[in-house]
Write a protein that holds these residues in place. Sequence first.
Motif, PDB file in Angstrom:
ATOM      1  N   TRP A  29       0.822  -1.204   0.000  1.00 52.09           N
ATOM      2  CA  TRP A  29       0.000   0.000   0.000  1.00 52.09           C
ATOM      3  C   TRP A  29       0.862   1.261   0.000  1.00 52.09           C
ATOM      4  CZ3 TRP A  29      -3.846  -1.219   4.580  1.00 52.09           C
ATOM      5  CH2 TRP A  29      -4.635  -2.334   4.239  1.00 52.09           C
TER       6      TRP A  29
ATOM      7  N   GLU B  88      -2.584   5.079   2.397  1.00 48.86           N
ATOM      8  CA  GLU B  88      -3.481   3.950   2.676  1.00 48.86           C
ATOM      9  C   GLU B  88      -3.166   3.330   4.032  1.00 48.86           C
ATOM     10  OE1 GLU B  88      -4.733   1.863  -1.466  1.00 48.86           O
ATOM     11  OE2 GLU B  88      -2.575   1.897  -1.060  1.00 48.86           O
ATOM     12  N   ARG B  89      -1.878   3.212   4.357  1.00 46.27           N
ATOM     13  CA  ARG B  89      -1.519   2.644   5.652  1.00 46.27           C
ATOM     14  C   ARG B  89      -1.959   3.564   6.792  1.00 46.27           C
ATOM     15  NH1 ARG B  89       3.028   0.436   2.659  1.00 46.27           N
ATOM     16  NH2 ARG B  89       4.388   2.198   3.176  1.00 46.27           N
TER      17      ARG B  89
ATOM     18  N   TYR C  86      -5.639   3.050   7.261  1.00 42.68           N
ATOM     19  CA  TYR C  86      -5.889   1.785   7.960  1.00 42.68           C
ATOM     20  C   TYR C  86      -5.618   1.924   9.451  1.00 42.68           C
ATOM     21  CZ  TYR C  86      -5.488  -3.033   9.452  1.00 42.68           C
ATOM     22  OH  TYR C  86      -5.669  -4.208  10.136  1.00 42.68           O
TER      23      TYR C  86
ATOM     24  N   ASP D 107      -8.545   3.948  11.275  1.00 38.24           N
ATOM     25  CA  ASP D 107      -9.855   3.699  10.667  1.00 38.24           C
ATOM     26  C   ASP D 107     -10.990   3.890  11.682  1.00 38.24           C
ATOM     27  OD1 ASP D 107     -11.983   2.935   9.136  1.00 38.24           O
ATOM     28  OD2 ASP D 107     -11.351   0.844   8.867  1.00 38.24           O
TER      29      ASP D 107
ATOM     30  N   TRP E  27     -10.674  -4.417   4.149  1.00 38.40           N
ATOM     31  CA  TRP E  27      -9.403  -3.929   3.617  1.00 38.40           C
ATOM     32  C   TRP E  27      -8.768  -4.879   2.596  1.00 38.40           C
ATOM     33  CZ3 TRP E  27      -7.544   0.888   4.152  1.00 38.40           C
ATOM     34  CH2 TRP E  27      -8.183   1.702   5.097  1.00 38.40           C
TER      35      TRP E  27
ATOM     36  N   ARG F 136     -10.964  -0.560   0.153  1.00 34.31           N
ATOM     37  CA  ARG F 136     -10.032  -0.632  -0.973  1.00 34.31           C
ATOM     38  C   ARG F 136     -10.710  -1.374  -2.127  1.00 34.31           C
ATOM     39  NH1 ARG F 136      -5.893  -3.159  -1.324  1.00 34.31           N
ATOM     40  NH2 ARG F 136      -4.557  -1.602  -2.253  1.00 34.31           N
TER      41      ARG F 136
END
Length: 219
Positions: free
Chosen positions: A130, A134-135, A138, A141, A189, A219
Amino acid sequence: MNLKALLVVGAAAAALVLPAVPAAAEPGDTVTTTLTQAIADLPVAAESRDGYERDKFRHWVDADRDGCNTRAEVLLEEATLSPTVGPRCSISGGVWHSYYDDTDQTAARALDIDHMVPLAESWDSGASAWSPAERQAYANDLEDSRALVAVTARENRSKADQDPAEWLPSDGGAVCRYVTEWTAVKTRWELTADPAEVDALERLADGCPDAEITVVLAR
């Protein structure tokens, strides 16, 4: 049984089958399935921790810039008795229930915010590919309440980065919820699962209600 009756029975049975994650699903799509089907739909792959560093997942951030970071937001959301919020989002008072060990806590400092699927496990399961953004999404979240959970520090530290083949909550009554939420986060995810993990999830799910799971794909 005549043909008409067979068709009615067949239609009723078909109505009970919930759709799995469609092949053309896109981020933001809502998917409804069952626990057993969601486990069956997890992509199976070997894990690799090569290159993992915890600081590759930036957290805790204040995404909405209201003065409270992700940790504080989870504490405020999950409090069973609302705490007092002071300057710079300082939290005092309040009560929280740690469902992993069926324990109530009255001090925020006694709680950790657990990533349901640990950061290292997510790296092993696909997050290594990713982007940093994106990390970060995550690791912070707040869109799915199953992704982050306030639990006692001892449970979180006992769990560390282990998956359900290696660790389960100490309260046996929490296991079905835990397995369901783990599977929901992996589905949300699009994370993979290793063979031992899948075996454990399937075995554990056999003793649980085949609960309906609804996720919004990230995603």
